[in-house]
Design a protein around this motif. Structure first.
Motif, mmCIF file in Angstrom:
data_model
loop_
_atom_site.group_PDB
_atom_site.id
_atom_site.type_symbol
_atom_site.label_atom_id
_atom_site.label_comp_id
_atom_site.label_asym_id
_atom_site.label_seq_id
_atom_site.Cartn_x
_atom_site.Cartn_y
_atom_site.Cartn_z
ATOM 1 N N GLU A 136 24.050 -19.461 33.498
ATOM 2 C CA GLU A 136 24.270 -20.557 32.555
ATOM 3 C C GLU A 136 23.117 -21.545 32.697
ATOM 4 N N VAL A 138 21.027 -25.023 31.550
ATOM 5 C CA VAL A 138 21.142 -26.355 30.965
ATOM 6 C C VAL A 138 19.764 -27.005 30.957
ATOM 7 N N PHE A 147 23.155 -22.312 36.525
ATOM 8 C CA PHE A 147 24.411 -21.993 37.192
ATOM 9 C C PHE A 147 24.547 -20.473 37.310
ATOM 10 N N ALA A 154 24.108 -22.930 42.204
ATOM 11 C CA ALA A 154 23.309 -23.503 41.127
ATOM 12 C C ALA A 154 21.945 -23.883 41.689
ATOM 13 N N GLU A 196 26.008 -23.665 22.212
ATOM 14 C CA GLU A 196 25.627 -22.644 23.184
ATOM 15 C C GLU A 196 24.920 -21.500 22.478
ATOM 16 N N TYR A 278 29.779 -26.621 33.814
ATOM 17 C CA TYR A 278 28.966 -26.148 32.688
ATOM 18 C C TYR A 278 29.689 -26.376 31.361
#
Length: 375
Positions: A136, A138, A147, A154, A196, A278
């Motif tokens: 994940e 960001v 993540f 992370a 997303e 998240y």
């Protein structure tokens, strides 16, 4: 004359300087998706050169052949049409356009970043029992947060994955639109707040590769870089163990401090992260007191909350989060509130309306609102 010679030598060196500064990773990638994209670039270029090169050659040839001093050239002032010439002029470009269209159509579907992988490379299919690695992503101001939900860790500004293991990226941003790009792995995918996007890719060779933001996002954009490590299974397990050994805990408070704009952030490890962090970032509600976007969309789906939901506007404000600290940040998503001096729009029955943004994703069924660098 000496000055002219010096200038000529300088001009002859410039192409070498240009080539010396080129990074050919796009044309020599290490991931199967990037290799297919490279092949698409090569095929498209060759097809277009089939027309461009003859046109350039014939332009120069005609200029030389029919120059004024060439009295031997055919002079036909009454000529106006040739069927054979018309066929050549129109048929060749039409055939190339059809070929380009076919290649583009096939590649658009085959290289769709939302499409799960069906092979490791041109010679190997994905084994039936292979489980992809979920990452994940960001985009923060101005660093990258990764993540690993299945591993419970992370990292900041460092990413790693085993060679020949499919990677499923889920990508979002905390404030402004950004672009996640590892040239050796795959094309760039946009990261947007409250939405997303996805990318499926695989790295086929061990090595250390550059990743960066390919979309201007403010003062620290040029330093928004990270390293991506392609490792063996044993090397990846050792990397995960090092993260768990050296890392700290990433909870809401730690994230809110990390989320503040900063430049040239060092690599950071987190041995653990809140399981729902998240999704909170994705739904713009990591800050206490903020309403999650998926909650607001649920209210909208149920017909709105009526006039009593006007207080939700304040819970949906995301701009100027650090203004009280004297930190200037790029604007996030537009605040979900009516302009000053105006009243909320109303239905005919008197109920106020709350509007969600088109293409908004709550993480469960993300809208494909992303651009892929496939060409």
């Amino acid at each position: 004359m000496p000055k002219l010679m010096k200038f000529s030598r300088l001009l002859s060196v410039l192409p070498l300087l240009f080539l010396a500064g080129c990074n050919m990773v796009v044309m020599a990638p290490s991931g199967d998706i990037a290799m297919q994209q490279r092949d698409l670039i090569v095929i498209s270029t060759v097809l277009m050169l089939l027309i461009i090169i003859p046109v350039i050659f014939l332009t120069l040839f005609f200029a030389w052949r029919y120059r004024r001093s060439n009295t031997a050239a055919t002079y036909a002032p009454e000529w106006h049409h040739s069927t054979r010439l018309e066929i050549v002029i129109w048929a060749a470009p039409l055939a190339i356009i059809i070929a380009l269209g076919a290649v583009t159509w096939i590649s658009t579907h085959k290289l769709d970043p939302y499409r799960p992988l069906d092979r490791l490379d041109a010679e190997r299919a994905i084994p039936a029992d292979t489980k992809p690695l979920i990452v994940e992503v960001v985009a923060l101001d101005w660093k990258w947060l990764f993540f690993y939900p299945e591993l419970g860790i992370a990292t900041v500004n460092e990413l790693a994955a085993p060679v020949d293991m499919p990677i499923n990226f889920k990508i979002t941003a905390s404030s402004v639109m950004n672009s996640f790009y590892i040239p050796a792995l795959a094309g760039q995918i946009y990261a947007m707040p409250g939405m997303e996007t996805k990318l499926h890719a695989v790295i086929n060779r061990e090595g250390e590769y550059d990743g960066f933001s390919a979309n201007y996002s403010g003062a620290g954009f040029s330093h928004m870089r990270f390293k991506f490590h392609g490792l063996t299974r044993e090397g990846f397990d050792a990397w995960v163990a090092r993260v768990k050994q050296q890392g700290t805990m990433l909870n809401r408070d730690a994230y809110l401090k990390l989320e503040k704009p900063s430049e040239k952030e060092p690599v950071r490890y987190y041995a653990g992260a809140d399981a729902d962090l998240y999704n909170a970032i994705l739904n713009m509600c990591a800050t206490p007191g903020k309403m999650c976007m998926n909650e607001m969309m649920h209210i909208d789906m149920m017909g709105g909350g009526g006039k009593e939901s006007a207080e939700n506007r304040e819970k949906l404000r995301y701009d100027g989060r650090h203004a009280d600290e004297g930190i200037v940040t790029p604007a996030a998503m537009p605040a979900a509130e009516a302009p000053a001096g105006s009243e909320p729009a109303e239905h005919s029955d008197g109920n106020s309306m709350q509007h969600d943004m088109p293409g908004m994703s709550n993480g469960a069924d993300p809208a494909p609102a992303q651009l892929n660098n496939n060409n």
